[in-house]
Write an enzyme that holds these catalytic residues in place. Structure first.
Site, PDB file in Angstrom:
ATOM      1  N   LYS A 238       0.844  -1.200   0.000  1.00 25.82           N
ATOM      2  CA  LYS A 238       0.000   0.000   0.000  1.00 25.82           C
ATOM      3  C   LYS A 238       0.882   1.253   0.000  1.00 25.82           C
ATOM      4  O   LYS A 238       0.697   2.160  -0.787  1.00 25.82           O
ATOM      5  CB  LYS A 238      -0.915  -0.041   1.218  1.00 25.82           C
ATOM      6  CG  LYS A 238      -1.830   1.155   1.325  1.00 25.82           C
ATOM      7  CD  LYS A 238      -2.810   0.994   2.471  1.00 25.82           C
ATOM      8  CE  LYS A 238      -3.541   2.312   2.704  1.00 25.82           C
ATOM      9  NZ  LYS A 238      -4.479   2.243   3.808  1.00 25.82           N
ATOM     10  N   GLU A 244      10.426  -4.907   4.497  1.00 28.62           N
ATOM     11  CA  GLU A 244      10.464  -6.315   4.087  1.00 28.62           C
ATOM     12  C   GLU A 244      10.187  -6.454   2.587  1.00 28.62           C
ATOM     13  O   GLU A 244      10.888  -7.157   1.856  1.00 28.62           O
ATOM     14  CB  GLU A 244       9.407  -7.126   4.856  1.00 28.62           C
ATOM     15  CG  GLU A 244       9.666  -7.289   6.339  1.00 28.62           C
ATOM     16  CD  GLU A 244       9.011  -6.186   7.169  1.00 28.62           C
ATOM     17  OE1 GLU A 244       8.852  -5.046   6.665  1.00 28.62           O
ATOM     18  OE2 GLU A 244       8.684  -6.465   8.332  1.00 28.62           O
ATOM     19  N   GLY A 299      -5.010  -1.724   4.976  1.00 24.68           N
ATOM     20  CA  GLY A 299      -4.185  -2.843   4.504  1.00 24.68           C
ATOM     21  C   GLY A 299      -4.841  -4.190   4.764  1.00 24.68           C
ATOM     22  O   GLY A 299      -4.906  -5.054   3.887  1.00 24.68           O
ATOM     23  N   ARG A 300      -5.370  -4.369   5.984  1.00 20.44           N
ATOM     24  CA  ARG A 300      -5.938  -5.683   6.315  1.00 20.44           C
ATOM     25  C   ARG A 300      -7.345  -5.878   5.758  1.00 20.44           C
ATOM     26  O   ARG A 300      -7.970  -6.905   5.982  1.00 20.44           O
ATOM     27  CB  ARG A 300      -5.900  -5.893   7.830  1.00 20.44           C
ATOM     28  CG  ARG A 300      -6.513  -4.783   8.642  1.00 20.44           C
ATOM     29  CD  ARG A 300      -6.136  -4.893  10.117  1.00 20.44           C
ATOM     30  NE  ARG A 300      -6.586  -3.741  10.898  1.00 20.44           N
ATOM     31  CZ  ARG A 300      -5.892  -2.634  11.054  1.00 20.44           C
ATOM     32  NH1 ARG A 300      -4.721  -2.481  10.458  1.00 20.44           N
ATOM     33  NH2 ARG A 300      -6.360  -1.642  11.794  1.00 20.44           N
ATOM     34  N   GLU A 385      -4.878  -6.670  14.766  1.00 22.87           N
ATOM     35  CA  GLU A 385      -4.362  -5.349  14.385  1.00 22.87           C
ATOM     36  C   GLU A 385      -5.496  -4.313  14.469  1.00 22.87           C
ATOM     37  O   GLU A 385      -5.256  -3.141  14.712  1.00 22.87           O
ATOM     38  CB  GLU A 385      -3.764  -5.387  12.968  1.00 22.87           C
ATOM     39  CG  GLU A 385      -2.671  -4.350  12.749  1.00 22.87           C
ATOM     40  CD  GLU A 385      -1.918  -4.503  11.430  1.00 22.87           C
ATOM     41  OE1 GLU A 385      -2.516  -4.227  10.379  1.00 22.87           O
ATOM     42  OE2 GLU A 385      -0.740  -4.871  11.440  1.00 22.87           O
ATOM     43  N   HIS A 416      -5.058 -33.208  17.799  1.00 26.60           N
ATOM     44  CA  HIS A 416      -3.946 -34.024  18.294  1.00 26.60           C
ATOM     45  C   HIS A 416      -2.815 -33.153  18.818  1.00 26.60           C
ATOM     46  O   HIS A 416      -1.692 -33.620  18.966  1.00 26.60           O
ATOM     47  CB  HIS A 416      -3.454 -34.948  17.180  1.00 26.60           C
ATOM     48  CG  HIS A 416      -4.524 -35.895  16.743  1.00 26.60           C
ATOM     49  ND1 HIS A 416      -4.722 -37.111  17.350  1.00 26.60           N
ATOM     50  CD2 HIS A 416      -5.500 -35.773  15.801  1.00 26.60           C
ATOM     51  CE1 HIS A 416      -5.761 -37.718  16.775  1.00 26.60           C
ATOM     52  NE2 HIS A 416      -6.252 -36.916  15.843  1.00 26.60           N
ATOM     53  N   LYS A 544       9.261  -0.974  14.312  1.00 23.29           N
ATOM     54  CA  LYS A 544       9.860  -0.617  13.017  1.00 23.29           C
ATOM     55  C   LYS A 544      10.943   0.444  13.215  1.00 23.29           C
ATOM     56  O   LYS A 544      12.032   0.352  12.646  1.00 23.29           O
ATOM     57  CB  LYS A 544       8.793  -0.053  12.071  1.00 23.29           C
ATOM     58  CG  LYS A 544       7.841  -1.072  11.502  1.00 23.29           C
ATOM     59  CD  LYS A 544       6.915  -0.411  10.479  1.00 23.29           C
ATOM     60  CE  LYS A 544       5.730  -1.277  10.142  1.00 23.29           C
ATOM     61  NZ  LYS A 544       4.726  -0.600   9.334  1.00 23.29           N
TER      62      LYS A 544
HETATM   63  O1  F6P Z   1       2.234  -4.158   9.926  1.00 30.32           O
HETATM   64  C1  F6P Z   1       1.757  -2.906   9.657  1.00 30.32           C
HETATM   65  C2  F6P Z   1       1.250  -2.757   8.261  1.00 30.32           C
HETATM   66  O2  F6P Z   1       1.103  -1.405   8.035  1.00 30.32           O
HETATM   67  C3  F6P Z   1      -0.058  -3.499   8.005  1.00 30.32           C
HETATM   68  O3  F6P Z   1      -1.158  -2.824   8.468  1.00 30.32           O
HETATM   69  C4  F6P Z   1      -0.011  -3.635   6.534  1.00 30.32           C
HETATM   70  O4  F6P Z   1      -0.946  -4.560   6.069  1.00 30.32           O
HETATM   71  C5  F6P Z   1       1.417  -4.052   6.341  1.00 30.32           C
HETATM   72  O5  F6P Z   1       2.136  -3.289   7.285  1.00 30.32           O
HETATM   73  C6  F6P Z   1       1.988  -3.872   4.969  1.00 30.32           C
HETATM   74  O6  F6P Z   1       1.967  -2.547   4.557  1.00 30.32           O
HETATM   75  P1  F6P Z   1       2.167  -2.151   3.046  1.00 30.32           P
HETATM   76  O7  F6P Z   1       1.059  -2.742   2.246  1.00 30.32           O
HETATM   77  O8  F6P Z   1       2.134  -0.652   3.027  1.00 30.32           O
HETATM   78  O9  F6P Z   1       3.494  -2.690   2.582  1.00 30.32           O
END
Ligand code: F6P
Length: 580
Positions: A238, A244, A299-300, A385, A416, A544
């Protein structure tokens, strides 16, 4: 107007166009508002729990043969049986009173009409617009957002068709066989979960992969068997600033160029999904190959947007539209049904009952369906979240429990592993059992066995095994009297452990859409009652920031930032023990 259409609260007409008034709807409601736990409805529920605590569900079933029928809702091909909960009609009435005190009805309409419910980020919460298959106008900031939504869906359709038909070719003219989604959190979990859930509908010749972890092993092991000439990467973020995702995307680009040795290849092997075209261009992805979405999509809550691109490639656009349709049908139910017959509202209220009045700390999601194996992971983010908050939307500390720990795995494996604790441990763990009535793989008697196991667990949790039953069982098995005495305490199951059972006709795109929307609205209703902002996530920021500070020191041994002794010691240990 109810729901969709023009919002009366946040908009003004100026000539032909509307203008948004920039008051913040959420703070507006904060003045003189009684905290939810100070209301008479809350107090009534507190004292009601003391009445309910000694009651046994097995007795409630005996007393009322209609209980299961009365405590069931069928909607969108999903049956929710919530009769195996520690509630009576009085409990439900009191919980509905709480929902009214929190104005759930008003808040659901506010969400659908585009008000800026995410007050700390001043954003609307309009994921429902992404699946508004009625195509009724949805107004935001003076504009109907539906044409923009539809344009992106069309772009996704044409792109996914071209990949599926082999018309979109790699740099060397070969058809794409593998698609790797690089994203994390909401840019990973939704498409990952949905692609797995709908694997039955996929063409095995086109394989989907998901890379999220910044641990290089995730990317390295994923691309190891792949051919760069036939691999397409979707970089999904987003913000397009997530460490990452960008780290993985850069490494993926290097991997591609090691073989294809031509920068021009990037255009044929990388597309992006983002709200940030500037950053996408900076990364080197042609913005013609970018699929946009908007900051009013959390995002979620974004798998319905262009973040769903891997799903469209996996199952095709018609099936993705079915998924949106299923979600839309659940939206309509949530928006219009009376609270007492509203599936997401009832699930939300039951959750609140356990978390706030029975002190439950966790909630298990137990899908008896291998295709739904990533649902618990997806719901962890969606729920934790969203409602893992310690202050109200007005910034006041909450004086009651909010979101529970959400966890679970696909049945029957869990039976199990950890079910022992659910049956006989010291904590109450409310559970959602989910199972399709019809399997995509009706092989031999597998599905009947699976179904039997699922229902058996719900029955065992509810009924338990009394002292008398345990004794009789051992006597019938011929155990000696002293052995029976020794074993008896271990063989007793207290029972009275609550669960919802959700029977889904079949895991189709449409039913999956309904199911996800059901949980989204459940989470929303809980957030409304807890008076938290379910749409921000400031809690993930501190980690972060600190990771950035520590990274500087890992990159440069000479650098030393202030830390506590433990963190400092661990950094030093890392440097001392690094092999290179
Ligand atoms: O972990 C925090 C967060 O902002 C989530 O809410 C989001 O889904 C994720 O990081 C990834 O963010 P982006 O889509 O901006 O890479």
């Amino acid at each position: 107007m109810s729901g969709y259409g023009r919002s009366h609260g946040a908009h003004l007409h100026t000539g032909n166009r509307k203008k948004t008034i920039s008051f913040n709807v959420n703070f507006k409601y904060s003045t003189n508002m009684t905290e939810i736990n100070q209301t008479t409805e809350w107090a009534a529920l507190q004292s009601h729990w003391t009445e309910m605590e000694p009651l046994q569900m097995r007795d409630l079933f005996t007393e009322n043969p209609e209980r299961s029928e009365q405590m069931s809702i069928r909607q969108c091909g999903i049956l929710l049986d919530y009769s195996k909960n520690r509630v009576t009609q009085k409990t439900l009435n009191l919980l509905l009173g709480l929902a009214n005190a929190a104005d759930v009805d008003g808040w659901r309409r506010r969400m659908f009409s585009g008000e800026r419910l995410n007050n700390t980020e001043n954003r609307a919460v309009l994921h429902v617009a992404l699946r508004n298959r009625s195509n009724r106008p949805i107004w935001f900031d003076g504009e109907d957002i539906m044409p923009g939504v539809n344009a992106v869906l069309e772009k996704m359709a044409s792109f996914s068709d071209s990949v599926r038909l082999g018309e979109w070719q790699g740099h060397t003219g070969k058809r794409i066989t593998d698609v790797v989604n690089i994203g994390i959190g909401g840019s990973n979990l939704g498409p990952l979960m949905a692609c797995e859930a709908l694997k039955h509908y996929q063409d095995p010749a086109l394989r989907l992969h998901f890379v999220s972890n910044v641990d290089a092993s995730h990317l390295v092991e994923t691309v190891k068997p792949l051919n760069p000439e036939t691999t397409l990467f979707i970089v999904a973020s987003k913000t397009f600033t997530t460490q990452e995702t960008l780290t993985n995307a850069i490494t993926a680009r290097n991997w591609l160029l090691e073989t294809l040795s031509d920068e021009a290849a990037v255009a044929k092997h990388f597309v992006a999904v983002s709200t940030n075209s500037e950053k996408v261009a900076e990364f080197g992805i042609d913005t013609d190959n970018m699929f946009e979405f908007w900051d009013w999509v959390g995002g979620r809550y974004s798998l319905w947007s262009a973040i769903g691109l891997p799903i469209t490639i996996a199952i095709g656009m018609p099936a993705f539209y079915e998924m949106l349709q299923g979600a839309h049908e659940m939206d309509e139910h949530f928006l219009h049904a009376d609270l007492s017959e509203n599936m997401p509202v009832i699930m939300a209220l039951l959750g609140i009952w356990y978390v706030d009045f029975a002190q439950a700390k966790t909630h298990a999601v137990l899908p008896y369906d291998q295709y739904l194996r990533f649902l618990p992971d997806y719901l962890q983010q969606a729920d934790m979240e969203s409602n893992g908050k310690r202050v109200t939307r007005f910034g006041r500390p909450v004086e009651y429990a909010t979101g529970p720990v959400v966890w679970g795995t696909a049945g029957t494996d869990g039976q199990h592993a950890y079910y022992q604790l659910i049956h006989q441990g010291t904590q109450m763990i409310p559970c959602d059992f989910l199972i399709p009535v019809n399997s995509h793989n009706e092989t031999d008697d597998h599905h009947k066995k699976l179904f039997a196991n699922c229902l058996a667990q719900t029955e065992a949790l509810m009924k338990g095994k009394t002292r008398k039953e345990a004794r009789q069982e051992m006597e019938a098995a011929g155990l000696e009297a002293d052995k029976i005495v020794d074993l008896l305490p271990h063989k007793i199951f207290p029972g009275n452990r609550p669960s919802n059972t959700l029977l889904i006709d079949q895991i189709t795109p449409s039913r999956l859409g309904s199911l996800i929307a059901l949980y989204e609205h459940k989470i929303f209703v809980q957030g409304v009652i807890w008076r938290v902002n379910s749409f921000d996530q400031w809690g993930v920021e501190l980690g972060k920031q600190l990771a950035g500070v520590i990274l500087e020191e890992l990159m440069d041994k000479g650098k030393s930032n202030p830390h506590d002794a433990s963190t400092k010691g661990l950094i030093n240990y890392f440097h001392r023990h690094r092999k290179r």
